[in-house]
Design an enzyme around this catalytic site. Structure first.
Site, PDB file in Angstrom:
ATOM      1  N   LYS A 291       0.955  -1.235  -0.009  1.00 58.54           N
ATOM      2  CA  LYS A 291       0.156   0.219   0.195  1.00 58.54           C
ATOM      3  C   LYS A 291       0.761   1.203   0.116  1.00 58.54           C
ATOM      4  CE  LYS A 291      -3.848  -2.048   2.313  1.00 58.54           C
ATOM      5  NZ  LYS A 291      -5.010  -1.984   3.345  1.00 58.54           N
TER       6      LYS A 291
ATOM      7  N   SER B  48      -0.771   0.666   6.059  1.00 56.80           N
ATOM      8  CA  SER B  48      -1.280  -0.267   7.196  1.00 56.80           C
ATOM      9  C   SER B  48      -2.268  -1.322   6.571  1.00 56.80           C
ATOM     10  CB  SER B  48      -1.791   0.359   8.385  1.00 56.80           C
ATOM     11  OG  SER B  48      -2.054  -0.328   9.418  1.00 56.80           O
ATOM     12  N   ASP B  49      -2.221  -2.417   7.230  1.00 52.85           N
ATOM     13  CA  ASP B  49      -3.121  -3.296   6.885  1.00 52.85           C
ATOM     14  C   ASP B  49      -3.509  -4.435   8.091  1.00 52.85           C
ATOM     15  OD1 ASP B  49      -4.689  -4.642   4.602  1.00 52.85           O
ATOM     16  OD2 ASP B  49      -3.721  -6.577   5.453  1.00 52.85           O
ATOM     17  N   GLN B  50      -4.462  -5.124   8.136  1.00 53.96           N
ATOM     18  CA  GLN B  50      -4.882  -5.833   9.228  1.00 53.96           C
ATOM     19  C   GLN B  50      -5.560  -7.093   8.735  1.00 53.96           C
ATOM     20  OE1 GLN B  50      -8.060  -4.978  11.985  1.00 53.96           O
ATOM     21  NE2 GLN B  50      -6.241  -4.645  13.635  1.00 53.96           N
TER      22      GLN B  50
ATOM     23  N   ALA C 191      -0.135  -4.601  10.795  1.00 52.07           N
ATOM     24  CA  ALA C 191       1.297  -4.343  10.252  1.00 52.07           C
ATOM     25  C   ALA C 191       1.151  -2.758   9.779  1.00 52.07           C
ATOM     26  CB  ALA C 191       1.432  -4.943   8.962  1.00 52.07           C
TER      27      ALA C 191
END
Length: 191
Positions: free
Chosen positions: A51, A67-69, A104
């Site tokens: 991203k 960011s990612d989850q 993250a």
């Protein structure tokens, strides 16, 4: 340098506003499909970096935050439900269980090319919820746009027994403790 959040998430934007730094937002166009055999933590870290890279092409002199989850219970992954029916099914599966939310964070300095990536897991223990509690919660909060169908920053906190972790903002989607550390490493003064 510009500070850019590679996300259009209202939750991440509100969290970043806490740091009282001027920033822009930009939508990353990334495929969020996990790779075959990829662990959830690895998926979250890879997507956070992707991203940031996707947005970096439009910001040549910036610090880009990605960011990612990914939420998981064993090998089962819980993404954004999208519908009330899927949200109800996710919460029924998670009730009485401990679910790991892998959040993250990536910070990419487009001037130097330096990329910092860090994962911040949170163990979330759900209460043994009744079907009626789940349906009422989904009808009231409509958690259709968050991994795992529970918003701990809202009414979803009532679904939980505990959520130990290193950073309370990680579960909402942007770990600010790690982010502040990364931004300081890039020369930003906080506070």
């Amino acid at each position: 340098m510009n500070l850019v959040l590679a996300s259009t998430s209202a939750y991440r934007r509100m969290l970043l506003e806490r740091l009282q730094l001027p920033f822009s937002t930009d939508r990353p166009e990334t495929d969020e499909t996990p790779l075959p055999g990829e662990y959830p933590a690895t998926t979250a870290e890879r997507l956070a970096a992707e991203k940031a890279r996707a947005v970096a092409v439009r910001w040549p002199d910036a610090l880009i935050i990605g960011s990612d989850q990914v939420a998981c219970l064993g090998d089962e992954i819980f993404g954004k439900p999208g519908t009330e029916e899927r949200a109800i099914a996710q919460l029924q599966r998670m009730r009485g269980q401990t679910v790991t939310f892998h959040t993250a964070l990536a910070v990419l300095n487009t001037r130097s090319g330096r990329l910092q990536v860090e994962g911040v897991p949170t163990q979330v223990r759900f209460r043994p919820l009744s079907d009626d509690e789940i349906r009422r919660y989904v009808a009231k909060e409509r958690p259709l746009d968050c991994a795992g169908s529970a918003k701990s920053e809202g009414l979803g906190i009532t679904l939980l027994d505990a959520m130990p972790g290193d950073d309370p903002t990680a579960l909402i989607g942007l770990p600010l403790i790690a982010l502040a550390r990364m931004l300081r490493a890039e020369g930003l003064e906080l506070p």
